[in-house]
Design a protein around this motif. Structure first.
Motif, short mmCIF file in Angstrom:
data_model
loop_
_atom_site.label_atom_id
_atom_site.label_comp_id
_atom_site.label_asym_id
_atom_site.label_seq_id
_atom_site.Cartn_x
_atom_site.Cartn_y
_atom_site.Cartn_z
N ASP A 196 5.27 9.78 -9.25
CA ASP A 196 4.95 9.79 -10.71
C ASP A 196 3.88 10.71 -11.33
O ASP A 196 3.78 11.30 -12.38
CB ASP A 196 4.97 8.13 -11.18
CG ASP A 196 5.97 7.50 -11.11
OD1 ASP A 196 7.12 8.06 -10.91
OD2 ASP A 196 6.12 6.41 -11.06
N PHE A 197 2.67 10.83 -10.39
CA PHE A 197 1.46 11.48 -11.00
C PHE A 197 1.37 12.78 -10.15
O PHE A 197 0.63 13.65 -10.37
CB PHE A 197 0.33 10.67 -10.84
CG PHE A 197 0.44 9.25 -11.52
CD1 PHE A 197 0.06 9.42 -12.99
CD2 PHE A 197 1.06 8.30 -11.13
CE1 PHE A 197 0.35 8.32 -13.67
CE2 PHE A 197 1.06 7.08 -12.04
CZ PHE A 197 0.65 7.06 -13.36
N GLY A 198 2.24 13.06 -9.00
CA GLY A 198 1.82 14.30 -8.20
C GLY A 198 0.43 14.25 -7.29
O GLY A 198 -0.04 15.31 -7.06
N GLY A 237 0.88 -1.35 0.04
CA GLY A 237 0.16 0.03 -0.06
C GLY A 237 0.87 1.37 -0.04
O GLY A 237 0.53 2.45 -0.67
N GLU A 238 2.01 1.30 0.84
CA GLU A 238 2.70 2.16 0.91
C GLU A 238 3.60 2.63 -0.46
O GLU A 238 3.79 3.71 -0.76
CB GLU A 238 3.70 2.49 1.84
CG GLU A 238 3.03 2.51 3.28
CD GLU A 238 2.15 3.87 3.48
OE1 GLU A 238 2.66 4.96 3.35
OE2 GLU A 238 0.99 3.67 3.42
N GLN A 239 3.97 1.56 -1.03
CA GLN A 239 4.61 1.75 -2.39
C GLN A 239 3.81 2.22 -3.40
O GLN A 239 4.24 3.09 -4.27
CB GLN A 239 5.00 0.32 -2.91
CG GLN A 239 5.78 0.46 -4.14
CD GLN A 239 6.61 -0.99 -4.50
OE1 GLN A 239 6.88 -1.55 -3.50
NE2 GLN A 239 6.85 -1.19 -5.61
N VAL A 240 2.48 2.03 -3.38
CA VAL A 240 1.21 2.66 -4.43
C VAL A 240 1.32 4.06 -4.33
O VAL A 240 1.17 4.72 -4.98
CB VAL A 240 0.20 1.60 -4.10
CG1 VAL A 240 -0.82 2.64 -5.10
CG2 VAL A 240 0.30 0.37 -4.90
N LEU A 257 -1.39 0.13 -9.73
CA LEU A 257 -1.68 -1.43 -9.25
C LEU A 257 -1.21 -2.28 -10.51
O LEU A 257 -0.75 -3.47 -10.22
CB LEU A 257 -3.19 -1.60 -9.09
CG LEU A 257 -3.66 -0.83 -7.80
CD1 LEU A 257 -5.18 -0.84 -7.75
CD2 LEU A 257 -3.05 -1.43 -6.66
N LEU A 258 -1.32 -1.85 -11.68
CA LEU A 258 -0.80 -2.75 -12.83
C LEU A 258 0.56 -3.01 -12.71
O LEU A 258 1.01 -4.03 -12.87
CB LEU A 258 -1.22 -1.95 -14.09
CG LEU A 258 -2.78 -2.23 -14.68
CD1 LEU A 258 -3.15 -1.46 -15.81
CD2 LEU A 258 -3.04 -3.61 -14.84
N ARG A 259 1.44 -1.98 -12.24
CA ARG A 259 2.83 -1.96 -12.11
C ARG A 259 3.11 -3.18 -11.14
O ARG A 259 4.38 -3.65 -11.04
CB ARG A 259 3.37 -0.58 -12.25
CG ARG A 259 3.32 0.28 -13.04
CD ARG A 259 3.96 0.23 -14.24
NE ARG A 259 5.53 0.49 -13.83
CZ ARG A 259 6.30 0.08 -15.05
NH1 ARG A 259 5.77 -0.22 -16.22
NH2 ARG A 259 7.60 0.23 -14.61
N GLN A 260 2.25 -3.17 -10.27
CA GLN A 260 2.67 -4.21 -8.98
C GLN A 260 2.06 -5.54 -9.29
O GLN A 260 2.00 -6.50 -8.48
CB GLN A 260 2.01 -3.56 -7.74
CG GLN A 260 2.92 -2.54 -7.29
CD GLN A 260 2.76 -2.52 -5.70
OE1 GLN A 260 2.40 -3.56 -5.02
NE2 GLN A 260 3.03 -1.46 -5.05
#
Length: 411
Positions: A344-346, A334-337, A386-389
């Motif tokens: 990356d998105f601000g 969760g924290e990585q997200v 989420l897709l990246r994970q």
């Protein structure tokens, strides 16, 4: 030689349950020239702000003014000014900020009576009403919108029950004022505390409050004017115990906000400009329209979350319209997200506290932050993270689901 770099905070899309993005018109108001606190032009602004706050709180109360300090300052001012040592205070708790009310009350010397619900649910009002009749407390303190769990407590009948036993009802509406109905008079709320940094889209630093004649009567029993301002011939000492805080003494603050203008502290001029402008914008939009806007953005986020294959946390029947709580999927950090969203998105979303820490995300759609652009960007960015994970979801469906909600009459 420069010792320090120029201050240049990053521009963020803030989708937390507070603070939120501040309307540029509020920031502009904060840049206006400073006036002296007793300048007639400034006291006119004070009076005008009080009138605007009455409309915001939906009340005819004489007293509606801000406490200078963050939202917690409003809670402390009301509770410190009303609770005398040994008073029984009933506090129904269904999240972090109910515990805060209990802690402040305890520090005031109250005998605390609590009732608790599992985080993610709220009380049936009849449970609270039954406990009021059973314990007959002097004061009931209750959170209206609990941002730690994303739930909203129904208040139907609780004010009437308090009147029947002559108890005061104090409501923490920090998260709800300006975003959903807070009917001070109709619901028989004796004192209500709001916040600036949530649905009002004003920087943190003031806590608008309102209270009625029942509260004022309690304050007058404890009123003591500062010795340096006191008239020794006409200012009597209090009948009740002295209010332990000077700064948060409502009996003196109401004199400061009254035509007496009895000196208490130096008003936070620029913050008052900000509050006035923030409330003006709420009233210009219209309370009904603003409440509908908060509701539709919350529904768009819910639709997007569902389309992504994520689960919401908590009882859907009592969801706070402007806060959506999401269960963090198993195997997802969760924290990585959250970190990638910011990096990356601000975009900033929130985690939670206590037993919910690390188990849910909280997305706010409050005030100026609550707009279609922010909602769609947040859903698309969350999906990408989420897709990246490795989370399996149908790419693009979340934004499409939100657009479907907006297509049914949202904005």
């Amino acid at each position: 030689m420069k010792l320090y770099r120029d201050l240049a905070p990053s521009i963020r899309t803030i989708m937390t349950p507070g603070p939120v993005e501040v309307d540029p018109r509020v920031l502009r108001a904060m840049s206006f020239p400073i006036l002296g606190q007793f300048d007639p032009e400034f006291t006119d602004i004070m009076n005008e702000t009080m009138g605007m706050l009455r409309k915001l709180f939906q009340t005819d109360n004489q007293w509606a003014f801000p406490i200078d300090g963050t939202s917690r300052s409003g809670l402390e001012a009301v509770l410190t000014s009303l609770i005398e040592p040994g008073d029984q205070v009933l506090i129904p708790i269904y999240g972090r900020f109910g515990y805060l009310l209990a802690e402040i009350s305890e520090r005031c010397g109250a005998e605390i009576l609590t009732m608790e619900k599992q985080w993610g649910s709220v009380f049936d009002p009849n449970e609270i009403i039954d406990q009021i009749h059973k314990t007959r407390p002097k004061l009931v303190a209750l959170v209206h919108g609990e941002t730690s769990t994303g739930r909203m407590q129904p208040l139907t009948g609780i004010g009437q029950a308090c009147r029947e036993i002559d108890a005061l009802l104090v409501i923490d509406a920090v998260a709800t004022i300006g975003g959903t109905e807070v009917k001070t008079d109709e619901w028989m709320l004796d004192a209500v505390i709001g916040g600036t940094q949530k649905c009002l889209s004003v920087p943190s630093g003031m806590a608008p409050i309102t209270y009625n004649d029942r509260v004022e009567a309690r304050l007058m029993r404890r009123k003591r004017i500062e010795r340096g301002l006191r008239d020794p011939l006409s200012d009597a000492l209090p009948e009740g115990s002295i209010i332990r805080s000077n700064y948060f003494d409502l009996s003196q603050l109401q004199d400061y906000w009254s035509p007496l203008r009895l000196n208490h502290h130096t008003e936070a001029t620029s913050m008052l400009y900000a509050l006035r402008e923030g409330v003006r914008l709420v009233l210009e939009e219209g309370l009904v329209e603003r409440f509908s806007r908060h509701l539709i953005h919350g529904k768009a986020i819910e639709a997007g979350i569902k389309a992504m294959g994520l689960s919401q946390f908590g009882d859907s029947e009592c969801k706070l319209p402007m806060v959506t709580c999401i269960q963090i999927p198993e195997g997802i950090d969760g924290e990585q997200v959250r970190g990638q969203l910011l990096q990356d998105f601000g975009i900033e979303i929130a985690s939670s506290f206590g037993p919910l820490k690390g188990t849910i995300w909280r997305i706010g759609s409050m005030g100026f932050s609550g707009n279609k652009r922010n909602v769609l960007l947040t859903l698309g960015a969350l999906e990408a993270c989420l897709l990246r994970q490795g989370f399996r979801t149908a790419a693009g469906e979340a934004v499409q689901a939100a657009l479907d909600v907006y297509g049914r009459g949202g904005r």
